[in-house]
Scaffold this active site. Structure first.
Site, PDB file in Angstrom:
ATOM      1  N   HIS A 118      -7.935  -5.451  -0.027  1.00  0.00           N
ATOM      2  CA  HIS A 118      -6.657  -4.765   0.088  1.00  0.00           C
ATOM      3  C   HIS A 118      -5.913  -5.154   1.361  1.00  0.00           C
ATOM      4  O   HIS A 118      -4.688  -5.320   1.348  1.00  0.00           O
ATOM      5  CB  HIS A 118      -6.906  -3.251   0.056  1.00  0.00           C
ATOM      6  CG  HIS A 118      -5.658  -2.431   0.088  1.00  0.00           C
ATOM      7  ND1 HIS A 118      -4.714  -2.474  -0.918  1.00  0.00           N
ATOM      8  CD2 HIS A 118      -5.192  -1.540   1.010  1.00  0.00           C
ATOM      9  CE1 HIS A 118      -3.726  -1.639  -0.623  1.00  0.00           C
ATOM     10  NE2 HIS A 118      -3.985  -1.071   0.535  1.00  0.00           N
ATOM     11  N   ASP A 119      -6.625  -5.296   2.451  1.00  0.00           N
ATOM     12  CA  ASP A 119      -5.991  -5.646   3.723  1.00  0.00           C
ATOM     13  C   ASP A 119      -5.440  -7.065   3.751  1.00  0.00           C
ATOM     14  O   ASP A 119      -4.844  -7.476   4.749  1.00  0.00           O
ATOM     15  CB  ASP A 119      -6.991  -5.483   4.877  1.00  0.00           C
ATOM     16  CG  ASP A 119      -6.796  -4.174   5.623  1.00  0.00           C
ATOM     17  OD1 ASP A 119      -5.916  -3.382   5.232  1.00  0.00           O
ATOM     18  OD2 ASP A 119      -7.535  -3.939   6.601  1.00  0.00           O
ATOM     19  N   ARG A 167     -11.937   6.577   9.327  1.00  0.00           N
ATOM     20  CA  ARG A 167     -11.431   5.209   9.410  1.00  0.00           C
ATOM     21  C   ARG A 167     -12.497   4.197   8.993  1.00  0.00           C
ATOM     22  O   ARG A 167     -12.190   3.193   8.331  1.00  0.00           O
ATOM     23  CB  ARG A 167     -10.971   4.913  10.846  1.00  0.00           C
ATOM     24  CG  ARG A 167     -10.406   3.510  11.051  1.00  0.00           C
ATOM     25  CD  ARG A 167      -9.165   3.268  10.220  1.00  0.00           C
ATOM     26  NE  ARG A 167      -8.425   2.098  10.696  1.00  0.00           N
ATOM     27  CZ  ARG A 167      -7.279   1.690  10.189  1.00  0.00           C
ATOM     28  NH1 ARG A 167      -6.741   2.350   9.174  1.00  0.00           N
ATOM     29  NH2 ARG A 167      -6.666   0.633  10.678  1.00  0.00           N
ATOM     30  N   ASP A 179      -8.832  -7.163  -4.213  1.00  0.00           N
ATOM     31  CA  ASP A 179      -8.572  -5.774  -3.811  1.00  0.00           C
ATOM     32  C   ASP A 179      -9.388  -4.825  -4.685  1.00  0.00           C
ATOM     33  O   ASP A 179      -9.206  -4.768  -5.903  1.00  0.00           O
ATOM     34  CB  ASP A 179      -7.072  -5.485  -3.965  1.00  0.00           C
ATOM     35  CG  ASP A 179      -6.636  -4.164  -3.349  1.00  0.00           C
ATOM     36  OD1 ASP A 179      -7.501  -3.318  -3.061  1.00  0.00           O
ATOM     37  OD2 ASP A 179      -5.419  -3.984  -3.167  1.00  0.00           O
ATOM     38  N   SER A 183       0.842  -1.195   0.000  1.00  0.00           N
ATOM     39  CA  SER A 183       0.000   0.000   0.000  1.00  0.00           C
ATOM     40  C   SER A 183       0.880   1.248   0.000  1.00  0.00           C
ATOM     41  O   SER A 183       1.699   1.412  -0.907  1.00  0.00           O
ATOM     42  CB  SER A 183      -0.964  -0.039   1.190  1.00  0.00           C
ATOM     43  OG  SER A 183      -1.988   0.913   1.046  1.00  0.00           O
TER      44      SER A 183
END
Length: 351
Positions: free
Chosen positions: A325-326, A200, A296, A132
């Protein structure tokens, strides 16, 4: 954590930071030639403590093999964890920079970290690895020339697209909309925690995938006695999860730092000021392992395919995980299994 301080650091903008701290951690030993350093770059809200978020990759016999490499990770400019940021005292005033912290770029961070590893005695970097925002830094390290031997950018493209900038901008807008933000002039006693928590929550949706959320939460209610009707007191389980993640970050992070870091990510473009995008990628001479995640949605696989297509010595590998993505922070054993053999083959062992 150890900190080195540089007298000054000139940014791309021409602004000059003075008395610049850089917080970092190291593992393993630097060899006598100073050539076995492996630089790890952290993601947006990460820290230089690689063991905290990539523990299964770090240690003897693992991808980040501390018997082979001198592993170095430093906090990025703008991070609230020790490197110069909005929390750092401005030498001119003695007060934290706050919203007056100068705009910084990914290149500014990489140049500062380059100075750090040189100060630590590193003569050549064996490889740079990051996911990232860390992957953005890994790509920028390519332009330090022969100083870096190999690259491992993970879950990232060669430039921030309108899609990614849009996510960042929406999160910044959520912070700015919190009355406590006060144009960044808030106090420790009354930070814009609500705005940062919402930012967040938005980010967490982009970091995962629909299958991941559906499998974990479905339409489950946090309190099974509710019925899910509009206005019901019991939120859905996914709502509770997002609220928890938002509050957790707000407890440990600074809003001005979040603003600075997301703006820094938006500057990411390896071709900026260097020429045509395809040609700039083609100029990257180092062998590279480009890792993409098919699920992702934030940095989709086509961006890693693009990197591998244009970088002449790149190999593309896919990390198969449903978590979006994580995934590079979740599927750690699988990621270790991808990275370890490639690094063993392409990055020389310590002499």
């Amino acid at each position: 954590m150890p900190t080195l301080t540089f007298d000054r650091h000139t940014l791309e903008s021409g602004a000059v930071l003075r008395d610049v701290p850089v917080t970092y951690r190291t593992w393993g030993q630097l060899n006598a030639a100073g050539t076995n350093a492996l630089v790890v770059c952290h993601a947006l809200t990460g820290t230089c403590d690689v063991a905290d978020w990539w523990g299964p990759l770090l240690g003897p016999g693992r991808a980040l093999d501390t018997d082979r490499y001198f592993v170095v990770c430093a906090n990025a400019l703008g991070s609230p964890y020790g490197t110069a940021s909005p929390l750092t005292p401005n030498p001119a005033t003695g007060r934290p920079y706050g919203p007056d912290f100068p705009a910084v770029t990914i290149r500014d961070t990489v140049r500062l970290h380059h100075r750090l590893v040189r100060r630590l005695g590193v003569r050549h970097v064996a490889a740079v690895v990051g996911g990232s925002m860390g992957g953005m830094q890994a790509l920028e390290w390519a332009f330090t020339g022969s100083f870096v031997q190999a690259l491992v950018p993970i879950a990232v493209g060669g430039r921030h697209t309108a899609w990614q900038i849009g996510w960042s901008a929406a999160q910044r807008a959520a912070i700015a909309a919190d009355p406590a933000y006060n144009d960044g002039q808030y106090t420790d006693e009354q930070p814009p925690a609500a705005g940062l928590a919402v930012a967040r929550q938005m980010a967490m949706v982009s970091y995962r995938s629909q299958p991941s959320f559906d499998a974990r939460f479905g339409r489950s209610l946090q309190h099974p006695g509710g019925d899910g009707a509009a206005g019901a007191a019991a939120p859905y389980a996914v709502e509770s999860y997002l609220q928890y993640q938002g509050d957790k970050l707000a407890d440990r992070f600074d809003a001005n730092c979040y603003m600075a870091l997301t703006r820094q990510m938006d500057t990411h473009d390896v071709a900026r000021g260097r020429g045509a995008y395809d040609e700039v990628l083609a100029s990257i001479a180092q062998p590279a392992l480009v890792v993409g995640i098919p699920s992702d949605v934030l940095y989709p696989l086509r961006e890693q395919e693009e990197l591998a297509r244009h970088m002449p010595r790149a190999t593309l590998e896919t990390l198969h995980t449903p978590h979006g993505h994580d995934g590079f922070l979740i599927a750690l054993d699988a990621l270790n299994d991808l990275l370890r053999p490639w690094l063993q083959t392409h990055v020389p062992a310590a002499a």
